[in-house]
Design a protein around this motif. Structure first.
Motif, PDB file in Angstrom:
ATOM      1  N   ILE A 137      -3.192   1.124   1.372  1.00  0.00           N
ATOM      2  CA  ILE A 137      -2.049   1.901   1.861  1.00  0.00           C
ATOM      3  C   ILE A 137      -2.542   3.329   2.049  1.00  0.00           C
ATOM      4  CG2 ILE A 137       0.321   2.635   1.400  1.00  0.00           C
ATOM      5  CD1 ILE A 137       0.564   0.203  -0.467  1.00  0.00           C
ATOM      6  N   LYS A 138      -2.795   3.699   3.301  1.00  0.00           N
ATOM      7  CA  LYS A 138      -3.491   4.956   3.566  1.00  0.00           C
ATOM      8  C   LYS A 138      -2.573   6.159   3.727  1.00  0.00           C
ATOM      9  CE  LYS A 138      -7.622   2.887   5.575  1.00  0.00           C
ATOM     10  NZ  LYS A 138      -8.564   2.854   6.730  1.00  0.00           N
ATOM     11  N   ASP A 139      -1.288   5.940   3.963  1.00  0.00           N
ATOM     12  CA  ASP A 139      -0.392   7.086   4.173  1.00  0.00           C
ATOM     13  C   ASP A 139       0.106   7.643   2.847  1.00  0.00           C
ATOM     14  OD1 ASP A 139       1.025   4.788   3.672  1.00  0.00           O
ATOM     15  OD2 ASP A 139       2.712   5.300   4.975  1.00  0.00           O
ATOM     16  N   LYS A 140      -0.840   8.009   1.971  1.00  0.00           N
ATOM     17  CA  LYS A 140      -0.483   8.567   0.672  1.00  0.00           C
ATOM     18  C   LYS A 140      -0.161  10.042   0.822  1.00  0.00           C
ATOM     19  CE  LYS A 140      -3.353   5.280  -1.871  1.00  0.00           C
ATOM     20  NZ  LYS A 140      -4.459   5.096  -2.837  1.00  0.00           N
ATOM     21  N   CYS A 177       6.551   2.978   2.013  1.00  0.00           N
ATOM     22  CA  CYS A 177       5.159   2.550   2.075  1.00  0.00           C
ATOM     23  C   CYS A 177       4.988   1.591   3.247  1.00  0.00           C
ATOM     24  CB  CYS A 177       4.729   1.849   0.780  1.00  0.00           C
ATOM     25  SG  CYS A 177       4.564   2.953  -0.643  1.00  0.00           S
ATOM     26  N   LYS A 178       3.773   1.633   3.851  1.00  0.00           N
ATOM     27  CA  LYS A 178       3.525   0.810   5.033  1.00  0.00           C
ATOM     28  C   LYS A 178       2.068   0.385   5.074  1.00  0.00           C
ATOM     29  CE  LYS A 178       4.547   0.774   9.992  1.00  0.00           C
ATOM     30  NZ  LYS A 178       5.064   1.577  11.141  1.00  0.00           N
ATOM     31  N   LEU A 179       1.825  -0.837   5.581  1.00  0.00           N
ATOM     32  CA  LEU A 179       0.486  -1.396   5.701  1.00  0.00           C
ATOM     33  C   LEU A 179       0.285  -1.981   7.098  1.00  0.00           C
ATOM     34  CD1 LEU A 179      -0.226  -3.434   2.437  1.00  0.00           C
ATOM     35  CD2 LEU A 179      -1.711  -1.707   3.420  1.00  0.00           C
ATOM     36  N   LYS A 180      -0.979  -2.162   7.491  1.00  0.00           N
ATOM     37  CA  LYS A 180      -1.257  -2.868   8.737  1.00  0.00           C
ATOM     38  C   LYS A 180      -1.058  -4.367   8.568  1.00  0.00           C
ATOM     39  CE  LYS A 180      -4.519   0.416  10.791  1.00  0.00           C
ATOM     40  NZ  LYS A 180      -5.909   0.607  11.308  1.00  0.00           N
ATOM     41  N   HIS A 181      -1.364  -4.881   7.363  1.00  0.00           N
ATOM     42  CA  HIS A 181      -1.221  -6.309   7.080  1.00  0.00           C
ATOM     43  C   HIS A 181       0.098  -6.557   6.339  1.00  0.00           C
ATOM     44  CE1 HIS A 181      -5.470  -7.217   8.129  1.00  0.00           C
ATOM     45  NE2 HIS A 181      -5.664  -5.982   7.711  1.00  0.00           N
ATOM     46  N   TYR A 233       6.397   6.957  -8.628  1.00  0.00           N
ATOM     47  CA  TYR A 233       6.864   5.639  -8.214  1.00  0.00           C
ATOM     48  C   TYR A 233       5.704   4.908  -7.541  1.00  0.00           C
ATOM     49  CZ  TYR A 233      11.598   7.138  -9.319  1.00  0.00           C
ATOM     50  OH  TYR A 233      12.724   7.576  -9.972  1.00  0.00           O
ATOM     51  N   ILE A 234       5.608   3.612  -7.804  1.00  0.00           N
ATOM     52  CA  ILE A 234       4.490   2.808  -7.310  1.00  0.00           C
ATOM     53  C   ILE A 234       5.024   1.717  -6.399  1.00  0.00           C
ATOM     54  CG2 ILE A 234       2.546   1.349  -7.977  1.00  0.00           C
ATOM     55  CD1 ILE A 234       2.794   2.665 -10.794  1.00  0.00           C
ATOM     56  N   CYS A 235       4.539   1.698  -5.149  1.00  0.00           N
ATOM     57  CA  CYS A 235       4.835   0.571  -4.272  1.00  0.00           C
ATOM     58  C   CYS A 235       3.645  -0.372  -4.323  1.00  0.00           C
ATOM     59  CB  CYS A 235       5.131   1.021  -2.843  1.00  0.00           C
ATOM     60  SG  CYS A 235       3.776   1.865  -2.008  1.00  0.00           S
ATOM     61  N   SER A 236       3.900  -1.653  -4.470  1.00  0.00           N
ATOM     62  CA  SER A 236       2.841  -2.639  -4.667  1.00  0.00           C
ATOM     63  C   SER A 236       2.984  -3.752  -3.637  1.00  0.00           C
ATOM     64  CB  SER A 236       2.911  -3.221  -6.083  1.00  0.00           C
ATOM     65  OG  SER A 236       1.932  -4.204  -6.278  1.00  0.00           O
ATOM     66  N   PRO A 262      -2.933  -7.147  -5.918  1.00  0.00           N
ATOM     67  CA  PRO A 262      -2.007  -6.205  -5.262  1.00  0.00           C
ATOM     68  C   PRO A 262      -2.744  -4.988  -4.716  1.00  0.00           C
ATOM     69  CG  PRO A 262      -1.311  -6.749  -7.528  1.00  0.00           C
ATOM     70  CD  PRO A 262      -2.722  -7.205  -7.372  1.00  0.00           C
ATOM     71  N   SER A 263      -2.120  -4.367  -3.713  1.00  0.00           N
ATOM     72  CA  SER A 263      -2.567  -3.067  -3.210  1.00  0.00           C
ATOM     73  C   SER A 263      -1.464  -2.069  -3.527  1.00  0.00           C
ATOM     74  CB  SER A 263      -2.816  -3.124  -1.699  1.00  0.00           C
ATOM     75  OG  SER A 263      -3.180  -1.845  -1.203  1.00  0.00           O
ATOM     76  N   GLU A 264      -1.807  -0.986  -4.242  1.00  0.00           N
ATOM     77  CA  GLU A 264      -0.788  -0.072  -4.750  1.00  0.00           C
ATOM     78  C   GLU A 264      -0.969   1.338  -4.207  1.00  0.00           C
ATOM     79  OE1 GLU A 264       0.154  -2.187  -9.063  1.00  0.00           O
ATOM     80  OE2 GLU A 264      -0.955  -0.313  -9.007  1.00  0.00           O
ATOM     81  N   SER A 265       0.153   2.049  -4.148  1.00  0.00           N
ATOM     82  CA  SER A 265       0.142   3.460  -3.765  1.00  0.00           C
ATOM     83  C   SER A 265       1.170   4.194  -4.615  1.00  0.00           C
ATOM     84  CB  SER A 265       0.472   3.619  -2.273  1.00  0.00           C
ATOM     85  OG  SER A 265       0.463   4.985  -1.904  1.00  0.00           O
ATOM     86  N   TYR A 266       0.887   5.477  -4.892  1.00  0.00           N
ATOM     87  CA  TYR A 266       1.744   6.274  -5.762  1.00  0.00           C
ATOM     88  C   TYR A 266       2.482   7.329  -4.931  1.00  0.00           C
ATOM     89  CZ  TYR A 266      -0.987   4.303  -9.601  1.00  0.00           C
ATOM     90  OH  TYR A 266      -1.597   3.443 -10.481  1.00  0.00           O
ATOM     91  N   ILE A 267       3.753   7.526  -5.243  1.00  0.00           N
ATOM     92  CA  ILE A 267       4.553   8.599  -4.643  1.00  0.00           C
ATOM     93  C   ILE A 267       5.213   9.365  -5.780  1.00  0.00           C
ATOM     94  CG2 ILE A 267       6.435   9.194  -3.073  1.00  0.00           C
ATOM     95  CD1 ILE A 267       6.025   6.496  -1.708  1.00  0.00           C
TER      96      ILE A 267
END
Length: 277
Positions: free
Chosen positions: A113-116, A133-137, A188-191, A198-203
């Motif tokens: 998740i690159k849009d951190k 949160c957004k992903l290509k896959h 907050y963590i989107c997973s 999982p692929s996770e990102s923090y906000i």
């Protein structure tokens, strides 16, 4: 998916130039456990020797028994190897040709998740805020968590319908936090849940009271009032006085105002520093 199935995931061609070490990086998104074949194709070597030596590394460490002799085939040298990839096997795999250190690195990982966000999301008490949160896959599903020190707590919308709403649409998800309080501040963590891991990102969310932005202005107003009062008092005290009592009173009032102003500035500075932290 059959784990014994071999995927020809990727290959790379290295054009060798005299005096240069060639390094190519290929990123591969791994969604499920699988057997995967990595292939490197080296071309344009001076003198075209009949064979060269190649080997593989993982995360910079040479893989045991991976070295092999690569014969020339139609002016090409092809080095390939099949790897069984599970969650613990994700990482950077490199093929390296020993004679000239030409190299290809395959980065095997779940989609990132690159849009951190580098800065926190700021909102105010009583409002609502949307975290995204957004992903290509497209993952199997999405989950949201709130960090609690070293742990993370799953956000249960069913149990807290007045506080949270979660929207999921394929490769994107949104968390709405309702009726914000200062206790809602935090990470907050989107997973994105994939079969392999999982692929996770923090906000980070910061919730402020509506009076918080006004505090610096209030401090400035107080300082201006004190300054104006000091000027007026100074003018009064510098007028001709008939008795010593008035002079002493002016001196005492000026001293008290100066001391109050100094204390006020120090306290305000401390508050502002606290707010910045």
């Amino acid at each position: 998916m059959d784990w014994n199935q071999v995927w020809f995931a990727d290959w790379a061609t290295i054009s060798w130039h005299t005096g240069q070490n060639q390094v190519i990086i290929e990123e591969l998104a791994i969604l499920t456990p699988q057997d995967i074949e990595l292939l490197c194709n080296l071309t344009d070597i001076p003198n075209n020797p009949p064979y060269i030596t190649g080997y593989w590394t993982k995360d910079g460490q040479e893989i045991e028994n991976s070295e092999e002799t690569v014969n020339r085939n139609n002016e090409q040298y092809i080095l390939k190897k099949t790897f069984s990839i599970h969650a613990r096997d994700l990482g950077n795999y490199s093929c390296i040709f020993r004679e000239n250190q030409a190299q290809v690195t395959f980065v095997l990982d779940v989609p990132v998740i690159k849009d951190k966000r580098d800065k926190p999301v700021v909102s105010y008490t009583g409002d609502s805020v949307v975290l995204e949160c957004k992903l290509k896959h497209t993952p199997n599903t999405w989950n949201w968590y709130k960090a609690n020190n070293t742990e993370k707590e799953l956000i249960n919308v069913t149990a807290n319908p007045l506080n949270y709403k979660i929207f999921i649409n394929g490769n994107e998800t949104k968390l709405t936090v309702l009726n914000l309080t200062e206790e809602d501040s935090g990470k907050y963590i989107c997973s994105a849940e994939f079969d392999i891991k999982p692929s996770e990102s923090y906000i980070e969310l910061r919730v402020l009271s509506y009076t918080e932005p006004l505090k610096p202005f209030i401090a400035i107003v107080v300082e201006v009032i004190v300054l104006v009062t000091l000027i007026l008092l100074w003018e009064k005290c510098n007028k001709p006085q008939n008795d010593n009592f008035s002079n002493d009173l002016c001196s005492e009032q000026t001293s008290n105002l100066t001391r109050d102003e100094s204390n006020g500035v120090e306290n305000n500075t401390a508050r502002q520093r606290k707010l910045e932290h």
